[in-house]
Design a protein around this motif. Sequence first.
Motif, PDB file in Angstrom:
ATOM      1  N   SER A 154      -0.348 -17.237  45.417  1.00 22.78           N
ATOM      2  CA  SER A 154       0.533 -18.381  45.207  1.00 22.78           C
ATOM      3  C   SER A 154       0.107 -19.162  43.958  1.00 22.78           C
ATOM      4  O   SER A 154      -1.088 -19.263  43.666  1.00 22.78           O
ATOM      5  N   PRO A 155       1.072 -19.747  43.227  1.00 24.57           N
ATOM      6  CA  PRO A 155       0.729 -20.600  42.083  1.00 24.57           C
ATOM      7  C   PRO A 155      -0.147 -21.789  42.480  1.00 24.57           C
ATOM      8  O   PRO A 155      -0.826 -22.372  41.633  1.00 24.57           O
ATOM      9  N   ASN A 156      -0.126 -22.148  43.773  1.00 26.59           N
ATOM     10  CA  ASN A 156      -0.937 -23.273  44.249  1.00 26.59           C
ATOM     11  C   ASN A 156      -2.378 -22.876  44.562  1.00 26.59           C
ATOM     12  O   ASN A 156      -3.231 -23.745  44.767  1.00 26.59           O
ATOM     13  N   ASP A 157      -2.652 -21.589  44.623  1.00 24.70           N
ATOM     14  CA  ASP A 157      -3.997 -21.113  44.979  1.00 24.70           C
ATOM     15  C   ASP A 157      -4.877 -21.103  43.735  1.00 24.70           C
ATOM     16  O   ASP A 157      -5.323 -20.070  43.256  1.00 24.70           O
ATOM     17  N   ILE A 158      -5.155 -22.303  43.245  1.00 23.38           N
ATOM     18  CA  ILE A 158      -5.793 -22.447  41.938  1.00 23.38           C
ATOM     19  C   ILE A 158      -7.212 -21.889  41.913  1.00 23.38           C
ATOM     20  O   ILE A 158      -7.674 -21.392  40.880  1.00 23.38           O
ATOM     21  N   GLN A 159      -7.916 -21.927  43.057  1.00 23.71           N
ATOM     22  CA  GLN A 159      -9.287 -21.423  43.079  1.00 23.71           C
ATOM     23  C   GLN A 159      -9.337 -19.925  42.804  1.00 23.71           C
ATOM     24  O   GLN A 159     -10.156 -19.441  42.014  1.00 23.71           O
ATOM     25  N   ARG A 163     -10.746 -17.903  39.478  1.00 20.62           N
ATOM     26  CA  ARG A 163     -11.743 -16.846  39.642  1.00 20.62           C
ATOM     27  C   ARG A 163     -11.354 -15.593  38.848  1.00 20.62           C
ATOM     28  O   ARG A 163     -12.187 -14.985  38.170  1.00 20.62           O
ATOM     29  N   ILE A 164     -10.080 -15.230  38.908  1.00 19.74           N
ATOM     30  CA  ILE A 164      -9.603 -14.039  38.186  1.00 19.74           C
ATOM     31  C   ILE A 164      -9.739 -14.240  36.682  1.00 19.74           C
ATOM     32  O   ILE A 164     -10.189 -13.346  35.960  1.00 19.74           O
ATOM     33  N   TRP A 165      -9.390 -15.445  36.204  1.00 15.78           N
ATOM     34  CA  TRP A 165      -9.512 -15.740  34.771  1.00 15.78           C
ATOM     35  C   TRP A 165     -10.973 -15.742  34.334  1.00 15.78           C
ATOM     36  O   TRP A 165     -11.329 -15.176  33.294  1.00 15.78           O
TER      37      TRP A 165
END
Length: 307
Positions: A154-159, A163-165
């Motif tokens: 989800s776009p809201n799953d910023i954590q 992590r991926i970035w």
Amino acid sequence: MKTQIYFVLGPTASGKSKFALSLAKNLNGEIINADSMQIYRELSILTARPTIKDQKTINHHLYGFVKGDVRFNVQKWCEEASKKINYLVDKNITPILVGGTGLYIDSLIKGIVSIPFIPEEVKTESDKMISKIGKENFFNLVKELDSDAMKNISPNDIQRIRRIWEVNFFTKKKFSDWRNNKNKKLINLEDYKILLFLPERNENYKRVDHRTHLMFKGGVIEEVKNLLKLNYNNSLPIMKAHGVPEIQSYLNNEVSIEECISKIQQVTRNYVKRQHTWWRSSNLNIFKKFDQFPDEIELKSINLDQN
């Protein structure tokens, strides 16, 4: 006979902790926390940690054992949980893991991907990037970098997006490529049973709203005040716990108490929605799945011996 391991899982505010307590009393068990925010020492009320009375009734492990200035992660939790499980099994005590952090459970059972340690300065870089381009643009950027890793996120799953970035930025290798490596198993889980509670979502939302009001009556503002006095870096996970930014805004006179409560209820409901989605799409081996709240089910009505 091998000691059975139980998982009591489900979304926030569904009543898992009380059910786990009853299960532990019936099975000579002890409880291990599988919630990513209940590990932090400074947040008890806000994370709805089990009461002191409950913790004295049955031994609880991995609650409030990490200082908030520590950046805890899934690998560290798996390592600690594995130690506790082995310790209890050796003593013929039933380990009962309870929580709603799906990634913790998934990683403990399936194993974790060995990814190099990401330095603090890289995490600071991701914070700067989000501040500069905004969450929506950051989501789209990371999706372009690693579309495989971003599937179903989800776009809201910023954590998870961060992590991926961060992995991509630091290792120069896609997170999805790391994930395709063979998982490292920290524990050999053979004899376990998952009890998953997924009650009607709108009813779950009502419980979230009610619990938020109880937190304010229980002194959550003072708890967050004390946390803020420690001057932890805002990029730390504890500072992003649902309720901390909202109460911080209230203390800074940026919002009213009513707006603060409403915002906490909203962000927590959003999280519950993501939890429901995650658990419904999970491919873990579920022993029993319930569409009721745990307190609506009598423990004696569940046949735990059924294979």
